[in-house]
Design a protein around this motif. Structure first.
Motif, PDB file in Angstrom:
ATOM      1  N   GLU A 149      64.669  29.569 -15.027  1.00 32.35           N
ATOM      2  CA  GLU A 149      64.996  28.317 -15.728  1.00 32.35           C
ATOM      3  C   GLU A 149      63.769  27.413 -15.898  1.00 32.35           C
ATOM      4  O   GLU A 149      63.472  26.981 -17.023  1.00 32.35           O
ATOM      5  CB  GLU A 149      66.103  27.567 -14.993  1.00 32.35           C
ATOM      6  N   PRO A 150      63.025  27.106 -14.811  1.00 32.32           N
ATOM      7  CA  PRO A 150      61.842  26.249 -15.016  1.00 32.32           C
ATOM      8  C   PRO A 150      60.782  26.896 -15.894  1.00 32.32           C
ATOM      9  O   PRO A 150      60.078  26.189 -16.626  1.00 32.32           O
ATOM     10  CB  PRO A 150      61.322  26.021 -13.583  1.00 32.32           C
ATOM     11  N   ASN A 151      60.658  28.225 -15.858  1.00 32.51           N
ATOM     12  CA  ASN A 151      59.683  28.887 -16.711  1.00 32.51           C
ATOM     13  C   ASN A 151      60.059  28.725 -18.186  1.00 32.51           C
ATOM     14  O   ASN A 151      59.198  28.512 -19.038  1.00 32.51           O
ATOM     15  CB  ASN A 151      59.578  30.367 -16.358  1.00 32.51           C
ATOM     16  N   GLN A 152      61.339  28.809 -18.488  1.00 37.27           N
ATOM     17  CA  GLN A 152      61.795  28.618 -19.859  1.00 37.27           C
ATOM     18  C   GLN A 152      61.470  27.207 -20.342  1.00 37.27           C
ATOM     19  O   GLN A 152      61.160  26.993 -21.519  1.00 37.27           O
ATOM     20  CB  GLN A 152      63.303  28.870 -19.968  1.00 37.27           C
ATOM     21  N   MET A 153      61.510  26.247 -19.411  1.00 40.76           N
ATOM     22  CA  MET A 153      61.188  24.868 -19.783  1.00 40.76           C
ATOM     23  C   MET A 153      59.743  24.758 -20.263  1.00 40.76           C
ATOM     24  O   MET A 153      59.447  24.064 -21.242  1.00 40.76           O
ATOM     25  CB  MET A 153      61.413  23.956 -18.573  1.00 40.76           C
TER      26      MET A 153
ATOM     27  N   ARG B   1      49.447  26.671  -8.271  1.00 37.26           N
ATOM     28  CA  ARG B   1      50.194  25.953  -7.244  1.00 37.26           C
ATOM     29  C   ARG B   1      50.036  24.436  -7.406  1.00 37.26           C
ATOM     30  O   ARG B   1      50.990  23.679  -7.236  1.00 37.26           O
ATOM     31  CB  ARG B   1      49.707  26.373  -5.849  1.00 37.26           C
ATOM     32  N   GLU B   2      48.822  23.977  -7.717  1.00 36.55           N
ATOM     33  CA  GLU B   2      48.585  22.530  -7.876  1.00 36.55           C
ATOM     34  C   GLU B   2      49.430  21.949  -8.994  1.00 36.55           C
ATOM     35  O   GLU B   2      49.876  20.797  -8.914  1.00 36.55           O
ATOM     36  CB  GLU B   2      47.099  22.275  -8.152  1.00 36.55           C
ATOM     37  N   HIS B   3      49.657  22.739 -10.039  1.00 39.04           N
ATOM     38  CA  HIS B   3      50.465  22.272 -11.173  1.00 39.04           C
ATOM     39  C   HIS B   3      51.948  22.615 -11.003  1.00 39.04           C
ATOM     40  O   HIS B   3      52.743  22.370 -11.913  1.00 39.04           O
ATOM     41  CB  HIS B   3      49.934  22.880 -12.483  1.00 39.04           C
ATOM     42  N   LYS B   4      52.282  23.199  -9.852  1.00 41.66           N
ATOM     43  CA  LYS B   4      53.674  23.538  -9.524  1.00 41.66           C
ATOM     44  C   LYS B   4      54.319  24.412 -10.604  1.00 41.66           C
ATOM     45  O   LYS B   4      55.458  24.185 -11.014  1.00 41.66           O
ATOM     46  CB  LYS B   4      54.488  22.261  -9.287  1.00 41.66           C
ATOM     47  N   LEU B   5      53.575  25.399 -11.067  1.00 41.95           N
ATOM     48  CA  LEU B   5      54.076  26.273 -12.125  1.00 41.95           C
ATOM     49  C   LEU B   5      54.945  27.382 -11.531  1.00 41.95           C
ATOM     50  O   LEU B   5      54.611  27.955 -10.496  1.00 41.95           O
ATOM     51  CB  LEU B   5      52.903  26.889 -12.901  1.00 41.95           C
ATOM     52  N   PRO B   6      56.063  27.707 -12.190  1.00 42.74           N
ATOM     53  CA  PRO B   6      56.992  28.726 -11.677  1.00 42.74           C
ATOM     54  C   PRO B   6      56.502  30.137 -12.005  1.00 42.74           C
ATOM     55  O   PRO B   6      57.066  30.832 -12.857  1.00 42.74           O
ATOM     56  CB  PRO B   6      58.289  28.385 -12.410  1.00 42.74           C
ATOM     57  N   ILE B   7      55.446  30.544 -11.332  1.00 41.82           N
ATOM     58  CA  ILE B   7      54.840  31.852 -11.593  1.00 41.82           C
ATOM     59  C   ILE B   7      54.702  32.611 -10.278  1.00 41.82           C
ATOM     60  O   ILE B   7      54.124  32.097  -9.316  1.00 41.82           O
ATOM     61  CB  ILE B   7      53.453  31.699 -12.253  1.00 41.82           C
TER      62      ILE B   7
ATOM     63  N   SER C 184      65.554  21.644  -9.224  1.00 41.31           N
ATOM     64  CA  SER C 184      64.396  22.067  -8.431  1.00 41.31           C
ATOM     65  C   SER C 184      64.422  21.398  -7.077  1.00 41.31           C
ATOM     66  O   SER C 184      64.686  20.203  -6.967  1.00 41.31           O
ATOM     67  CB  SER C 184      63.090  21.714  -9.152  1.00 41.31           C
ATOM     68  N   GLN C 185      64.155  22.191  -6.052  1.00 35.43           N
ATOM     69  CA  GLN C 185      64.125  21.670  -4.691  1.00 35.43           C
ATOM     70  C   GLN C 185      62.730  21.162  -4.324  1.00 35.43           C
ATOM     71  O   GLN C 185      62.559  20.486  -3.317  1.00 35.43           O
ATOM     72  CB  GLN C 185      64.538  22.776  -3.694  1.00 35.43           C
TER      73      GLN C 185
END
Length: 337
Positions: free
Chosen positions: A127-131, A70-76, A166-167
């Protein structure tokens, strides 16, 4: 395809969870870990879309791992599997936006239902995970790429991050920091005296590009020196040690200690030297030995699994199939044995 990381220290439970996930179309377990630190390392290497983790781990807990995510704002998307109905844990899980909180023992139906309920979040993270995967592919390919092409590849990656939909506030900056952090990590691996680089607060596109370009200039200058220095001998000796201790459960921390290097430093060096992560390389040479034993001995499959260091037969079978595209039984049958 949704990639899944399973973090669970009990091999039988981890095997069961992996088998349950593998039953679902469109899902693939790409990583397994027995502890928090190993799980975090695999998160940053594999960039899974779904994390399934136990709470109580030998070196921390699953909530600590999710906090870092969460701290790194990862899309997981995160699913917790716990042996205790602990209300404070559940409260923290809600605060960390955990998708599901399941109690052991879990059934296949329960796990599948929890994943189904998480599908809308999984789809929104595609999409963000692919990034993140693209960032990893870029840094992993730097040593084999043409120096003149690295800047263009980096610019395209930076533009893609900049235009990411991203919102959530701070996501783009987090991704720029991940890219720069990876570049610094790789630079320090090949040139330990490198002091690093940071993104200025409120940096604009031009400033971000300058930081990345400066790092690439350093890489292009230093990598040829690294490619011919003694660090290659250190990694070669580590590979020999792994070959001689196939029957042991060697971790990245153990092998880096043997090499008198930090785990993160060793991990980057190892990948630069072998082209594979430590886990993938070690699994490859263990399966190569298993293939040899399947051909040349009448040992039972569980005996071969133990001989090459796998504590769990289902895990051995999974890794064997990932490496050789068939099961141990299928391999023996293909040889007419």
């Amino acid at each position: 395809m949704y990639h899944v990381l399973v973090v669970e220290d009990e091999p039988l439970i981890r095997d069961a969870i992996v088998e349950m996930v593998q039953q679902l179309d469109g899902f693939k377990v790409t990583g397994e870990a027995a502890g928090c630190e190993e799980g975090w390392r695999l998160v940053q290497e594999l960039w899974p879309t779904l994390l399934i983790t136990d709470i109580q781990l030998p070196d921390g807990d699953g909530l600590e791992l999710i906090t870092r995510i969460r701290e790194h704002k990862l899309p997981i998307v995160s699913i917790i599997v716990s042996g205790h109905d602990n209300f404070p844990y559940a409260q923290n899980a809600i605060r960390l936006q955990v998708s599901e909180y399941l109690l052991k023992p879990i059934s296949e139906q329960e796990l599948h239902a929890s994943i189904a309920r998480s599908m809308s979040r999984l789809e929104s993270f595609a999409e963000p995970n692919q990034m993140l995967t693209d960032i990893q592919l870029f840094v992993d390919g730097m040593s084999g790429g043409e120096p003149s092409q690295l800047f263009g590849q980096a610019d395209r990656l930076l533009d893609a991050i900049w235009h990411l939909r991203s919102q959530e506030e701070g996501v783009k900056r987090s991704y720029f920091n991940i890219l720069i952090g990876k570049l610094v990590e790789y630079m320090k691996a090949i040139y330990p005296a490198f002091e690093g680089a940071e993104l200025p607060e409120g940096a604009n596109r031009h400033q971000i590009r300058l930081v990345v370009h400066d790092l690439l200039h350093e890489w292009i200058k230093r990598y040829p020196q690294f490619a011919g220095n003694n660090m290659r001998l250190v990694i070669a000796r580590a590979c020999e040690y792994m070959q001689e201790h196939l029957q042991e459960e060697i971790t990245l921390t153990q092998i880096s200690g043997y090499s008198n290097l930090s785990a993160s430093y060793f991990g980057v060096l190892f990948k630069q030297y072998t082209g594979k992560s430590f886990v993938n390389y070690f699994n490859q040479i263990r399966i190569d030995k298993a293939l040899e034993l399947l051909r040349s001995s009448d040992m039972k499959i569980y005996e071969i699994a133990e001989a090459v260091g796998f504590v769990s037969l289902p895990y051995f079978n999974r890794v064997f199939k990932q490496v050789s595209s068939m099961t141990p039984n299928e391999y023996r049958k293909s040889l007419g044995l």
